[in-house]
Enzyme design. Sequence first.
Site, PDB file in Angstrom:
ATOM      1  N   SER A 116     -38.715   9.719  29.810  1.00 42.57           N
ATOM      2  CA  SER A 116     -37.437   9.241  30.326  1.00 42.57           C
ATOM      3  C   SER A 116     -36.270  10.032  29.727  1.00 42.57           C
ATOM      4  CB  SER A 116     -37.338   7.734  30.053  1.00 42.57           C
ATOM      5  OG  SER A 116     -36.442   7.160  30.932  1.00 42.57           O
TER       6      SER A 116
ATOM      7  N   HIS B 186     -42.388   3.091  35.514  1.00 41.23           N
ATOM      8  CA  HIS B 186     -41.749   3.974  34.530  1.00 41.23           C
ATOM      9  C   HIS B 186     -42.276   3.631  33.130  1.00 41.23           C
ATOM     10  CE1 HIS B 186     -38.288   6.407  33.306  1.00 41.23           C
ATOM     11  NE2 HIS B 186     -37.941   5.478  32.436  1.00 41.23           N
TER      12      HIS B 186
HETATM   13  C1  GTR Z   1     -32.101   4.825  32.607  1.00 46.70           C
HETATM   14  C2  GTR Z   1     -31.485   6.117  33.035  1.00 46.70           C
HETATM   15  C3  GTR Z   1     -32.567   7.120  33.273  1.00 46.70           C
HETATM   16  C4  GTR Z   1     -33.599   7.149  32.162  1.00 46.70           C
HETATM   17  C5  GTR Z   1     -33.858   5.797  31.554  1.00 46.70           C
HETATM   18  C6  GTR Z   1     -34.525   5.796  30.179  1.00 46.70           C
HETATM   19  O1  GTR Z   1     -31.190   3.811  32.468  1.00 46.70           O
HETATM   20  O2  GTR Z   1     -30.776   5.875  34.226  1.00 46.70           O
HETATM   21  O3  GTR Z   1     -31.983   8.385  33.490  1.00 46.70           O
HETATM   22  O4  GTR Z   1     -33.246   8.037  31.184  1.00 46.70           O
HETATM   23  O5  GTR Z   1     -32.702   5.072  31.390  1.00 46.70           O
HETATM   24  O6  GTR Z   1     -34.315   6.674  29.353  1.00 46.70           O
HETATM   25  O7  GTR Z   1     -35.223   4.827  29.923  1.00 46.70           O
END
Ligand code: GTR
Length: 425
Positions: A260, A401
Amino acid sequence: MKIPLALTFLITSVCLAQKTPANYDEAKVGEVVLPDVLASGSTAEQWVGVRRPEVLQLFQDHVYGRIQPKPADLKFEVTAVKSDALGGAATRKLVHVSLAKHPAWKGMDVMLLVPNQRKGKVPVFVGLSFNGNHAVSTEKDIPISTRWMRPNSKNDKAVVDNKATEDSRGVEASRWPLEMIVGQGFAVATAYYGDIEPDHADGWKDGVRAALSPEGAETVWKNGDWGAIGAWSWGLSRILDYLETNADIDASKAAVIGHSRLGKTSLWAGASDPRFGVVISNNSGEGGAALMRRNIGETTEVITRVFPHWFTSKYKSYAHDVNACPVDQHMLIALMAPRPVYIASAAKDDWADQKGEFLSGRNAEPVYALFGKKGLGVEEPPPIDSPVGDAIAYHNRTGVHDVTDYDWLQYLKFAARHFGVSSAR
Ligand code: GTR
Protein backbone atom coordinates in the site's frame (compact mmCIF):
# COMPACT_ATOMS: atom_id res chain seq x y z
CA MET A 1 -26.75 35.88 8.56
CA LYS A 2 -26.67 36.43 4.82
CA ILE A 3 -23.91 34.53 2.98
CA PRO A 4 -22.76 36.30 -0.21
CA LEU A 5 -23.55 34.36 -3.37
CA ALA A 6 -19.92 34.11 -4.42
CA LEU A 7 -19.05 32.55 -1.06
CA THR A 8 -21.98 30.12 -1.33
CA PHE A 9 -20.72 29.13 -4.76
CA LEU A 10 -17.19 28.65 -3.44
CA ILE A 11 -18.36 26.52 -0.51
CA THR A 12 -20.57 24.40 -2.77
CA SER A 13 -17.83 23.83 -5.30
CA VAL A 14 -15.33 22.91 -2.59
CA CYS A 15 -17.84 20.43 -1.13
CA LEU A 16 -18.53 18.95 -4.55
CA ALA A 17 -14.82 18.67 -5.25
CA GLN A 18 -14.39 16.78 -1.99
CA LYS A 19 -17.27 14.44 -2.71
CA THR A 20 -16.78 13.59 -6.37
CA PRO A 21 -17.37 9.85 -6.23
CA ALA A 22 -14.55 7.68 -7.47
CA ASN A 23 -15.00 6.26 -10.94
CA TYR A 24 -15.00 2.48 -11.22
CA ASP A 25 -16.31 2.26 -14.76
CA GLU A 26 -13.67 1.26 -17.28
CA ALA A 27 -15.79 2.89 -20.03
CA LYS A 28 -15.35 6.26 -18.32
CA VAL A 29 -11.56 6.14 -18.00
CA GLY A 30 -11.22 7.79 -21.39
CA GLU A 31 -8.19 7.77 -23.63
CA VAL A 32 -4.91 7.45 -21.81
CA VAL A 33 -1.85 8.81 -23.59
CA LEU A 34 1.29 7.98 -21.66
CA PRO A 35 4.51 10.00 -21.83
CA ASP A 36 7.22 8.14 -23.74
CA VAL A 37 9.56 6.31 -21.48
CA LEU A 38 12.12 5.98 -24.29
CA ALA A 39 12.99 7.78 -27.48
CA SER A 40 12.71 5.40 -30.41
CA GLY A 41 15.87 3.55 -31.34
CA SER A 42 17.31 3.83 -27.83
CA THR A 43 19.98 1.52 -26.56
CA ALA A 44 20.68 0.14 -23.09
CA GLU A 45 23.71 2.46 -22.88
CA GLN A 46 21.57 5.52 -23.66
CA TRP A 47 19.03 4.41 -21.07
CA VAL A 48 21.67 4.00 -18.37
CA GLY A 49 23.68 7.09 -19.26
CA VAL A 50 21.05 9.61 -20.35
CA ARG A 51 17.38 8.71 -20.17
CA ARG A 52 17.32 6.93 -16.81
CA PRO A 53 18.95 9.89 -14.99
CA GLU A 54 16.45 12.21 -16.73
CA VAL A 55 13.45 10.13 -15.69
CA LEU A 56 14.76 9.78 -12.14
CA GLN A 57 15.16 13.55 -11.97
CA LEU A 58 11.61 14.07 -13.25
CA PHE A 59 10.23 11.86 -10.47
CA GLN A 60 12.25 13.82 -7.91
CA ASP A 61 11.06 17.20 -9.24
CA HIS A 62 7.40 16.34 -9.80
CA VAL A 63 6.36 13.47 -7.52
CA TYR A 64 8.54 12.30 -4.62
CA GLY A 65 11.17 14.99 -4.10
CA ARG A 66 14.93 14.97 -3.98
CA ILE A 67 16.77 11.76 -3.04
CA GLN A 68 18.99 12.33 -0.02
CA PRO A 69 22.47 10.80 0.07
CA LYS A 70 23.76 8.41 2.69
CA PRO A 71 24.64 10.53 5.74
CA ALA A 72 28.25 10.46 6.94
CA ASP A 73 27.21 10.20 10.60
CA LEU A 74 25.15 7.01 10.32
CA LYS A 75 25.46 4.87 13.45
CA PHE A 76 24.42 1.28 14.19
CA GLU A 77 24.08 -0.16 17.69
CA VAL A 78 22.99 -3.74 18.32
CA THR A 79 20.61 -3.49 21.28
CA ALA A 80 19.43 -7.11 21.63
CA VAL A 81 20.26 -10.56 20.27
CA LYS A 82 18.15 -13.69 20.66
CA SER A 83 19.61 -16.80 19.11
CA ASP A 84 16.46 -18.92 19.37
CA ALA A 85 13.75 -16.66 18.00
CA LEU A 86 10.81 -18.18 16.07
CA GLY A 87 11.09 -21.38 18.11
CA GLY A 88 14.78 -21.75 17.28
CA ALA A 89 14.46 -21.13 13.55
CA ALA A 90 16.11 -17.71 13.58
CA THR A 91 18.49 -15.40 15.33
CA ARG A 92 16.85 -12.07 16.04
CA LYS A 93 18.88 -8.90 16.28
CA LEU A 94 17.52 -5.48 17.17
CA VAL A 95 19.67 -2.70 15.78
CA HIS A 96 19.23 0.98 16.55
CA VAL A 97 20.05 3.11 13.51
CA SER A 98 20.67 6.80 14.21
CA LEU A 99 22.61 9.86 13.06
CA ALA A 100 25.39 10.85 15.46
CA LYS A 101 25.34 14.52 14.44
CA HIS A 102 21.57 14.89 14.00
CA PRO A 103 20.16 13.83 17.37
CA ALA A 104 16.83 15.51 16.58
CA TRP A 105 16.04 12.29 14.71
CA LYS A 106 15.21 9.67 17.33
CA GLY A 107 16.46 6.95 15.02
CA MET A 108 14.89 3.66 13.97
CA ASP A 109 14.89 0.20 15.47
CA VAL A 110 15.57 -2.44 12.87
CA MET A 111 14.56 -6.02 13.60
CA LEU A 112 16.61 -8.57 11.69
CA LEU A 113 15.74 -12.27 11.64
CA VAL A 114 18.42 -14.54 10.17
CA PRO A 115 17.69 -18.23 9.53
CA ASN A 116 19.73 -20.43 11.86
CA GLN A 117 19.88 -23.16 9.24
CA ARG A 118 22.19 -21.52 6.77
CA LYS A 119 25.36 -22.23 4.88
CA GLY A 120 27.03 -18.88 4.39
CA LYS A 121 25.45 -15.52 3.71
CA VAL A 122 21.72 -15.33 3.11
CA PRO A 123 19.50 -13.17 0.86
CA VAL A 124 17.17 -10.78 2.63
CA PHE A 125 13.74 -9.14 2.39
CA VAL A 126 13.70 -5.51 3.55
CA GLY A 127 10.41 -3.79 4.35
CA LEU A 128 8.75 -1.32 6.69
CA SER A 129 5.76 -2.07 8.89
CA PHE A 130 2.70 0.02 9.76
CA ASN A 131 2.68 -0.80 13.49
CA GLY A 132 6.21 -1.63 14.62
CA ASN A 133 8.41 -4.67 15.11
CA HIS A 134 6.24 -5.98 17.95
CA ALA A 135 3.27 -6.02 15.58
CA VAL A 136 5.04 -8.00 12.86
CA SER A 137 5.74 -10.90 15.21
CA THR A 138 3.80 -12.45 18.09
CA GLU A 139 6.93 -13.02 20.19
CA LYS A 140 6.44 -11.41 23.59
CA ASP A 141 9.96 -10.10 24.16
CA ILE A 142 9.98 -7.62 21.28
CA PRO A 143 9.65 -4.12 22.77
CA ILE A 144 6.39 -2.31 22.01
CA SER A 145 6.99 0.78 19.88
CA THR A 146 6.75 3.99 21.87
CA ARG A 147 6.44 6.25 18.83
CA TRP A 148 3.41 8.11 17.46
CA MET A 149 1.09 5.70 15.65
CA ARG A 150 -2.05 6.01 13.55
CA PRO A 151 -5.17 4.32 15.01
CA ASN A 152 -5.59 0.70 13.99
CA SER A 153 -8.66 0.27 11.78
CA LYS A 154 -9.22 -3.36 12.81
CA ASN A 155 -8.63 -3.15 16.56
CA ASP A 156 -9.34 0.07 18.44
CA LYS A 157 -7.51 -1.16 21.56
CA ALA A 158 -4.26 -1.69 19.64
CA VAL A 159 -3.41 2.00 19.45
CA VAL A 160 -4.73 4.40 22.09
CA ASP A 161 -3.99 8.14 21.98
CA ASN A 162 -1.63 7.45 19.07
CA LYS A 163 0.49 5.03 21.13
CA ALA A 164 0.73 1.28 20.61
CA THR A 165 -0.58 -0.90 23.44
CA GLU A 166 0.11 -4.55 24.34
CA ASP A 167 -3.00 -5.33 22.23
CA SER A 168 -1.10 -4.37 19.11
CA ARG A 169 1.38 -7.22 19.52
CA GLY A 170 1.13 -9.33 16.39
CA VAL A 171 -1.56 -7.20 14.69
CA GLU A 172 0.43 -7.27 11.49
CA ALA A 173 1.77 -10.82 11.84
CA SER A 174 -0.45 -12.26 9.11
CA ARG A 175 1.27 -9.90 6.67
CA TRP A 176 4.71 -11.13 7.72
CA PRO A 177 4.83 -14.95 7.62
CA LEU A 178 8.25 -14.94 9.29
CA GLU A 179 8.54 -18.72 9.78
CA MET A 180 7.78 -19.30 6.11
CA ILE A 181 10.29 -16.68 4.92
CA VAL A 182 13.05 -17.83 7.25
CA GLY A 183 12.15 -21.48 6.48
CA GLN A 184 12.97 -20.79 2.83
CA GLY A 185 16.40 -19.48 3.68
CA PHE A 186 15.76 -15.73 3.60
CA ALA A 187 16.50 -13.21 6.31
CA VAL A 188 13.99 -10.44 7.04
CA ALA A 189 14.88 -6.90 8.08
CA THR A 190 12.08 -4.58 9.10
CA ALA A 191 11.41 -1.36 11.00
CA TYR A 192 8.41 0.79 11.89
CA TYR A 193 7.83 3.45 9.22
CA GLY A 194 6.84 5.97 11.92
CA ASP A 195 10.37 5.74 13.36
CA ILE A 196 11.53 7.50 10.22
CA GLU A 197 8.64 9.93 10.01
CA PRO A 198 5.26 9.79 11.75
CA ASP A 199 2.54 9.51 9.10
CA HIS A 200 0.53 12.71 9.49
CA ALA A 201 0.70 16.20 8.05
CA ASP A 202 3.07 17.54 10.74
CA GLY A 203 4.88 14.24 11.25
CA TRP A 204 7.97 15.48 9.45
CA LYS A 205 8.72 17.78 12.39
CA ASP A 206 9.44 14.69 14.51
CA GLY A 207 11.18 12.76 11.78
CA VAL A 208 14.31 12.65 9.74
CA ARG A 209 13.26 15.41 7.33
CA ALA A 210 13.31 18.10 10.04
CA ALA A 211 16.45 16.62 11.61
CA LEU A 212 18.39 16.86 8.34
CA SER A 213 17.08 20.30 7.37
CA PRO A 214 19.08 23.36 8.49
CA GLU A 215 15.76 25.08 9.38
CA GLY A 216 14.59 22.06 11.39
CA ALA A 217 10.89 22.14 12.30
CA GLU A 218 10.62 25.66 10.79
CA THR A 219 11.38 24.39 7.28
CA VAL A 220 9.04 25.59 4.55
CA TRP A 221 8.99 22.80 1.99
CA LYS A 222 9.38 23.82 -1.62
CA ASN A 223 8.72 22.07 -4.91
CA GLY A 224 11.34 19.37 -5.33
CA ASP A 225 11.91 18.87 -1.60
CA TRP A 226 11.30 15.38 -0.28
CA GLY A 227 8.04 14.18 1.20
CA ALA A 228 7.22 11.34 3.57
CA ILE A 229 7.52 8.62 0.91
CA GLY A 230 11.00 9.98 0.20
CA ALA A 231 11.82 9.84 3.90
CA TRP A 232 10.53 6.29 4.35
CA SER A 233 12.48 5.17 1.25
CA TRP A 234 15.56 6.83 2.70
CA GLY A 235 14.98 4.67 5.79
CA LEU A 236 14.91 1.51 3.66
CA SER A 237 18.26 2.47 2.18
CA ARG A 238 19.70 3.01 5.66
CA ILE A 239 18.54 -0.50 6.63
CA LEU A 240 20.44 -1.75 3.61
CA ASP A 241 23.51 0.24 4.73
CA TYR A 242 23.35 -1.69 8.00
CA LEU A 243 22.85 -5.02 6.23
CA GLU A 244 25.99 -4.38 4.18
CA THR A 245 27.92 -4.41 7.46
CA ASN A 246 26.34 -7.65 8.71
CA ALA A 247 28.45 -10.74 7.98
CA ASP A 248 25.42 -13.08 7.83
CA ILE A 249 23.70 -11.17 5.03
CA ASP A 250 24.37 -11.13 1.30
CA ALA A 251 23.34 -7.49 0.74
CA SER A 252 23.73 -7.93 -3.02
CA LYS A 253 20.61 -10.11 -2.71
CA ALA A 254 18.21 -7.70 -1.02
CA ALA A 255 14.55 -7.59 -2.05
CA VAL A 256 12.68 -4.46 -1.01
CA ILE A 257 9.01 -5.03 -0.28
CA GLY A 258 6.07 -2.91 0.83
CA HIS A 259 2.29 -2.85 0.97
CA SER A 260 0.00 0.00 0.00
CA ARG A 261 1.57 3.36 0.95
CA LEU A 262 4.62 1.33 1.86
CA GLY A 263 4.40 -0.31 -1.58
CA LYS A 264 4.69 3.16 -3.10
CA THR A 265 7.66 3.53 -0.77
CA SER A 266 9.32 0.28 -1.84
CA LEU A 267 8.99 1.30 -5.50
CA TRP A 268 10.58 4.67 -4.81
CA ALA A 269 13.30 2.97 -2.76
CA GLY A 270 13.96 0.59 -5.65
CA ALA A 271 14.14 3.49 -8.08
CA SER A 272 16.36 5.66 -5.92
CA ASP A 273 18.66 2.93 -4.61
CA PRO A 274 19.90 0.48 -7.28
CA ARG A 275 21.42 -1.73 -4.59
CA PHE A 276 17.98 -3.29 -4.11
CA GLY A 277 18.26 -6.30 -6.40
CA VAL A 278 14.55 -7.16 -6.45
CA VAL A 279 11.66 -4.74 -5.97
CA ILE A 280 8.18 -5.78 -4.81
CA SER A 281 5.05 -3.65 -4.81
CA ASN A 282 2.04 -5.11 -3.00
CA ASN A 283 -1.25 -3.29 -3.73
CA SER A 284 0.61 0.04 -4.04
CA GLY A 285 -2.08 1.77 -6.15
CA GLU A 286 -2.12 5.49 -6.84
CA GLY A 287 1.28 7.09 -6.41
CA GLY A 288 2.70 3.54 -6.64
CA ALA A 289 2.33 1.12 -9.51
CA ALA A 290 -1.05 2.39 -10.80
CA LEU A 291 -0.98 4.70 -13.82
CA MET A 292 -1.95 8.19 -12.65
CA ARG A 293 -3.56 9.06 -16.02
CA ARG A 294 -6.28 6.46 -15.56
CA ASN A 295 -9.24 8.01 -13.78
CA ILE A 296 -10.29 4.97 -11.81
CA GLY A 297 -10.36 4.37 -8.07
CA GLU A 298 -8.02 6.75 -6.25
CA THR A 299 -6.83 9.72 -8.30
CA THR A 300 -3.98 12.21 -8.09
CA GLU A 301 -6.55 14.78 -6.94
CA VAL A 302 -7.66 12.62 -4.01
CA ILE A 303 -4.25 11.41 -2.90
CA THR A 304 -2.65 14.86 -2.97
CA ARG A 305 -5.59 16.32 -1.05
CA VAL A 306 -5.79 13.60 1.62
CA PHE A 307 -2.07 12.80 1.92
CA PRO A 308 -0.19 15.87 0.63
CA HIS A 309 2.71 15.18 3.01
CA TRP A 310 3.61 11.96 1.17
CA PHE A 311 4.87 13.78 -1.93
CA THR A 312 6.84 16.81 -3.01
CA SER A 313 4.52 19.83 -3.14
CA LYS A 314 4.73 20.07 -6.94
CA TYR A 315 2.75 16.85 -7.37
CA LYS A 316 -0.41 18.55 -6.09
CA SER A 317 -0.30 20.96 -9.03
CA TYR A 318 -1.33 18.04 -11.29
CA ALA A 319 -4.46 17.25 -9.26
CA HIS A 320 -6.77 18.66 -11.93
CA ASP A 321 -4.48 18.19 -14.92
CA VAL A 322 -2.72 14.90 -14.64
CA ASN A 323 -1.74 14.97 -18.32
CA ALA A 324 0.56 17.90 -17.57
CA CYS A 325 2.72 15.72 -15.33
CA PRO A 326 5.82 14.77 -17.34
CA VAL A 327 5.88 11.24 -15.91
CA ASP A 328 3.52 8.38 -15.31
CA GLN A 329 4.07 5.31 -13.19
CA HIS A 330 5.23 2.97 -16.00
CA MET A 331 8.33 5.17 -15.98
CA LEU A 332 8.79 4.45 -12.28
CA ILE A 333 8.68 0.72 -12.99
CA ALA A 334 11.17 1.25 -15.84
CA LEU A 335 13.61 2.81 -13.38
CA MET A 336 14.10 -0.67 -11.88
CA ALA A 337 15.33 -2.14 -15.19
CA PRO A 338 17.00 -4.51 -15.64
CA ARG A 339 16.33 -5.56 -12.04
CA PRO A 340 13.33 -7.82 -11.46
CA VAL A 341 10.17 -6.10 -10.24
CA TYR A 342 6.97 -7.76 -8.98
CA ILE A 343 3.67 -5.87 -9.03
CA ALA A 344 0.74 -7.41 -7.16
CA SER A 345 -2.92 -6.41 -7.03
CA ALA A 346 -5.88 -7.79 -5.10
CA ALA A 347 -9.16 -8.56 -6.84
CA LYS A 348 -11.26 -6.58 -4.35
CA ASP A 349 -8.88 -3.62 -4.28
CA ASP A 350 -10.52 -1.51 -6.97
CA TRP A 351 -9.35 1.66 -5.17
CA ALA A 352 -5.80 0.75 -6.24
CA ASP A 353 -6.83 0.18 -9.90
CA GLN A 354 -5.60 -3.34 -10.62
CA LYS A 355 -5.56 -2.80 -14.38
CA GLY A 356 -3.56 0.42 -13.98
CA GLU A 357 -1.04 -1.50 -11.88
CA PHE A 358 -0.75 -4.15 -14.58
CA LEU A 359 -0.43 -1.55 -17.33
CA SER A 360 2.45 0.26 -15.72
CA GLY A 361 4.40 -3.02 -15.82
CA ARG A 362 3.31 -3.61 -19.39
CA ASN A 363 4.44 -0.14 -20.50
CA ALA A 364 7.81 -0.50 -18.81
CA GLU A 365 8.63 -3.50 -21.00
CA PRO A 366 10.45 -1.56 -23.78
CA VAL A 367 13.13 -0.56 -21.26
CA TYR A 368 13.56 -4.14 -20.04
CA ALA A 369 13.77 -5.25 -23.67
CA LEU A 370 16.85 -3.05 -24.12
CA PHE A 371 18.59 -5.40 -21.68
CA GLY A 372 17.21 -8.51 -23.35
CA LYS A 373 14.82 -9.04 -20.42
CA LYS A 374 11.30 -10.35 -20.77
CA GLY A 375 8.46 -8.54 -19.03
CA LEU A 376 4.94 -9.72 -18.35
CA GLY A 377 4.64 -11.77 -21.50
CA VAL A 378 0.89 -11.11 -21.81
CA GLU A 379 -1.00 -8.17 -23.25
CA GLU A 380 -4.05 -8.23 -21.01
CA PRO A 381 -4.32 -8.63 -17.23
CA PRO A 382 -4.25 -12.36 -16.41
CA PRO A 383 -7.11 -14.15 -14.64
CA ILE A 384 -7.31 -13.97 -10.84
CA ASP A 385 -4.61 -15.98 -9.01
CA SER A 386 -2.56 -16.58 -12.17
CA PRO A 387 0.88 -15.02 -11.80
CA VAL A 388 2.60 -14.02 -15.04
CA GLY A 389 5.90 -12.55 -16.12
CA ASP A 390 9.63 -12.87 -15.97
CA ALA A 391 11.73 -9.80 -15.06
CA ILE A 392 8.45 -7.92 -14.61
CA ALA A 393 5.92 -10.11 -12.84
CA TYR A 394 2.30 -9.56 -11.87
CA HIS A 395 -0.59 -11.23 -10.13
CA ASN A 396 -4.08 -10.28 -9.07
CA ARG A 397 -4.93 -12.31 -5.99
CA THR A 398 -8.39 -13.25 -4.73
CA GLY A 399 -9.45 -11.03 -1.86
CA VAL A 400 -9.00 -7.59 -0.39
CA HIS A 401 -6.26 -4.98 0.04
CA ASP A 402 -3.80 -6.91 2.22
CA VAL A 403 -0.64 -9.03 2.18
CA THR A 404 -1.30 -12.76 2.40
CA ASP A 405 0.66 -16.02 2.33
CA TYR A 406 -0.34 -16.36 -1.32
CA ASP A 407 1.45 -13.08 -2.07
CA TRP A 408 4.52 -14.11 -0.11
CA LEU A 409 4.72 -17.52 -1.80
CA GLN A 410 5.00 -15.75 -5.16
CA TYR A 411 7.58 -13.25 -3.85
CA LEU A 412 9.68 -16.00 -2.32
CA LYS A 413 9.71 -17.95 -5.59
CA PHE A 414 10.43 -14.78 -7.57
CA ALA A 415 13.30 -13.65 -5.34
CA ALA A 416 14.78 -17.16 -5.16
CA ARG A 417 14.69 -17.50 -8.95
CA HIS A 418 16.25 -14.12 -9.65
CA PHE A 419 18.83 -14.31 -6.88
CA GLY A 420 19.75 -17.81 -8.00
CA VAL A 421 19.17 -19.36 -4.59
CA SER A 422 17.17 -22.45 -3.82
CA SER A 423 14.07 -21.58 -1.86
CA ALA A 424 12.85 -25.11 -1.17
CA ARG A 425 14.62 -26.37 1.95
C1 GTR B 1 -5.33 4.74 1.49
C2 GTR B 1 -4.71 5.49 0.35
C3 GTR B 1 -4.01 4.53 -0.55
C4 GTR B 1 -3.16 3.53 0.21
C5 GTR B 1 -3.74 3.13 1.54
C6 GTR B 1 -2.77 2.50 2.54
O1 GTR B 1 -6.09 5.54 2.31
O2 GTR B 1 -5.75 6.14 -0.34
O3 GTR B 1 -3.27 5.25 -1.50
O4 GTR B 1 -1.89 4.00 0.39
O5 GTR B 1 -4.29 4.20 2.21
O6 GTR B 1 -1.59 2.83 2.60
O7 GTR B 1 -3.25 1.70 3.33
